[in-house]
Design a protein around this motif. Sequence first.
Motif, short mmCIF file in Angstrom:
data_model
loop_
_atom_site.label_atom_id
_atom_site.label_comp_id
_atom_site.label_asym_id
_atom_site.label_seq_id
_atom_site.Cartn_x
_atom_site.Cartn_y
_atom_site.Cartn_z
N GLN A 124 0.84 -1.19 0.00
CA GLN A 124 0.00 0.00 0.00
C GLN A 124 0.88 1.24 0.00
N VAL A 125 0.55 2.18 -0.87
CA VAL A 125 1.29 3.43 -0.99
C VAL A 125 0.29 4.57 -0.89
N ILE A 126 0.56 5.54 -0.01
CA ILE A 126 -0.28 6.72 0.12
C ILE A 126 0.57 7.94 -0.21
N LEU A 127 0.20 8.64 -1.26
CA LEU A 127 0.93 9.84 -1.68
C LEU A 127 0.07 11.07 -1.39
N GLU A 128 0.66 12.06 -0.74
CA GLU A 128 -0.05 13.29 -0.37
C GLU A 128 0.53 14.45 -1.16
N ALA A 129 -0.30 15.08 -1.98
CA ALA A 129 0.15 16.19 -2.82
C ALA A 129 0.02 17.49 -2.03
N SER A 130 1.15 18.13 -1.78
CA SER A 130 1.16 19.38 -1.02
C SER A 130 1.33 20.60 -1.91
N GLY A 131 1.39 20.36 -3.20
CA GLY A 131 1.57 21.47 -4.12
C GLY A 131 3.00 21.65 -4.58
N LYS A 132 3.94 20.83 -4.10
CA LYS A 132 5.34 20.96 -4.51
C LYS A 132 5.49 20.66 -6.00
N LYS A 133 6.48 21.30 -6.60
CA LYS A 133 6.68 21.20 -8.05
C LYS A 133 7.79 20.23 -8.44
N THR A 134 8.54 19.71 -7.47
CA THR A 134 9.66 18.82 -7.78
C THR A 134 9.58 17.56 -6.92
N PHE A 135 10.21 16.48 -7.41
CA PHE A 135 10.36 15.28 -6.61
C PHE A 135 11.51 15.49 -5.62
N GLU A 141 11.76 5.18 -3.92
CA GLU A 141 10.58 5.57 -3.16
C GLU A 141 9.54 6.17 -4.10
N TRP A 142 8.27 5.99 -3.74
CA TRP A 142 7.20 6.64 -4.47
C TRP A 142 7.20 8.14 -4.15
N ASP A 143 6.76 8.96 -5.09
CA ASP A 143 6.69 10.40 -4.85
C ASP A 143 5.65 11.00 -5.79
N ILE A 144 5.20 12.21 -5.46
CA ILE A 144 4.21 12.91 -6.29
C ILE A 144 4.53 14.39 -6.31
N ARG A 145 4.25 15.03 -7.44
CA ARG A 145 4.43 16.47 -7.56
C ARG A 145 3.34 17.04 -8.46
N VAL A 146 3.15 18.36 -8.37
CA VAL A 146 2.20 19.06 -9.22
C VAL A 146 2.94 19.63 -10.42
N ILE A 147 2.42 19.37 -11.61
CA ILE A 147 3.02 19.91 -12.83
C ILE A 147 2.42 21.26 -13.18
N GLU A 148 1.08 21.32 -13.20
CA GLU A 148 0.44 22.58 -13.55
C GLU A 148 -0.99 22.60 -13.03
#
Length: 753
Positions: A124-135, A141-148
């Motif tokens: 199980q992987v839980i990714l929380e988007a905080s609005g950051k623009k870079t990994f 490790e899993w990661d998430i970022r906002v592109i636009e």
Amino acid sequence: MVFLDCIENYFEKLADRFKKEFEERRRADRRQELEDIARYTSLHANDVPVDIEYIDFQSKANAANHHCDKYEVIERGKDTSVLRRGGTFTFVVTFTQECDLKKKHIFKIYFTFGSSPSIHNGTQVILEASGKKTFDKRHDEWDIRVIETEGKNVKFEVQVETDAIVGVWRVASVVCERDTNSITHLQRLDHLIYILFNPWNKNDSTFLPDETQRQEYILNDVGKIWVGSYPSVHGRHWIFGQFDVAVLPACVLLLEKSGVNSPALSDPILVSRAISRIVNSFDDDGIIVGNWSEEYSDGTAPTKWTGSIPILEQYMRFEKPVKYGQCWVFAGVVTTVCRALGLPSRVVTNLNSAQDTNSSLTVDKYFSPGGEEYIFDDHEKDRIWDFHVWNDVWMSRPDLPVCYGGWQVIDATPNVTSDGLCQCGPASHVAIRRGDTHLKYDVQYVLAEVNADVVYWLVNENSESRFQKLNSNSACIGQQILTKAIGNVVDSCYDDVDKEDITAIYKQKEGSQIERVIMHTAALRSKEARDAYLQPRDTDGDVEFSIIDTERVPIGHDFSVTVKAKNKCDKTRTVNVVLRACSTYYTGNKAYDIAKADGEFPLRSNETQEFSLPVNYASYCEKLVEYSTIRILALCSVKETNYIWVGEDKFQVLKPNIKLEVILPPKVGRISVVGVSFTNPLPVALTNCSLMVDAPGIMRPKTIQLDNVDPKAEMLYELKMYPWKKTTSTVVATFNSKELIDLTGSTALDIGS
């Protein structure tokens, strides 16, 4: 009556009018309601919690970036993604209103694997988007970022860890406010994400540096499997079809059925070992039932398969093992499963392959004085298969010493048990070549397959041991190890252009000093092998015997078998020769006796003579079995010295190619015609004729019943196809009849628009 009719018409018209007016008023009321809601929402936007309206996973664009755009599960709908671990993918979320991820809102996306997902074991992987623009996390490790962000639409990018579990993942998502308990419900999505191994990523344990090899061993969906007897082998066309809509779901279900725990499905070592087990049906009702009996009435003869797709479809449809397969069928399906999951794989054929049943690194063969082979319990009998087919898979080996990664052998044919199950490998090529039989998995078994010594024994009831050691042959096993060369499949079955000899990466040069040292060193690690290799070296006689290689024999032609005897001493010797010819199954078991000859003659000093056994077509035509292999056995003795020599040879009676010729060039939305033809080489008619055809991406596999083919006549069939998309493909055809089986051919097609 007229008046009443007028009244009725009047009321009918009035009712229609009232009905229309009522519907118009209701539509106007609904419009006003929607306008009021919109005004209220704009005035009190802060009072309405944000929610998720839609998520676009951009499956096709992401698949193209991951070298996965050929998978048909993507083309059939928008609810599936196919990705490779270690890469990134994008998706767009449409919220019900503008979303401020930096200050006010939190978006979470959940990826889960299996029935009991857990963060602790990586399912199980839980990714929380905080609005950051870079990994900001590592590749593992899993990661998430906002592109636009554009209005209510936010485009995200996810980094998949390089050692992610391979298989199908499910998705859920949620959005909430940061400073309150206001939270919308967790949305469980119907979208499935297949995550595969990634040989393009240097951090993946399946990383394959060469792009041409990646194209061949991962993305090529058509190949050849080399079958036959050395040196007259031919390439049997096989459609792997790893991108077919039914294949990837089948592979995932097989992994789940394998019993391998979910976290272990990230390890190509354990995954490949499981594949070698679940493709055969022996232990756990896997995909294919093995059969080498020529009795296939309750299933499909192995020679009638043209590829893996119908086998996997049948297995999925009926949820039970498919009848029947042999080693090359097992290997073809293994390649499909491996390539579908992103594990680099190729089919490997070993000519004169040893089956060492007692771990002695030898194949022991026993004969009576009359040249008959002495038969023990069939389960204890060492064998030399004309050919045996397995798979190479590519991966690193962190469980072994440094430099043992790269190509590894796995074998799905249920010939050997390992850890109590019918599985074999992965055995490192480096370990096999160095004779490191103490390293896992199953290195000694594979070493014997490619390099065992053959020892001949004479049954002698008068001796204390019952057996008299005659001669041995250290160069018989592993005569040639072949795989399909990188590049396009050649239409001809007997063409050498697309055949690659990889013998040198399996073992040292046959007969060299280092090759002998390696085998003797390996023998010291096993009691059974040590006892065999420490026996005294045989004494050579003063008469030298050899079997003259039989040239290629086209089916329907006569041939002869010849033994040459050379007297190397200065005295006359009396030589006795027994020659036997029989048909054999490719597993090495005898089928039918064909011919026998014996003779005795004097051989003067330094003289050379030949003794021949002629065989005509009428003698062998009805005694050939699958693969049309004929085995020659020579037992020669010298009266004056009691020296006895045993020699063997095999060759395959050659069958014609099927010729495929494009008659009407293919285009999308238009009929295409391919001519399929060959000439019957036999003086008898071919009956019960059928043609199996397959072309991945163009048509489904199908069987076509044909009329009888007269003696020496041409068989011609026009195959019609209707391409529905622009693609490249290969048409593979296999012909079978009662009198002549397993004729194959292919041709490449380029579907234009």
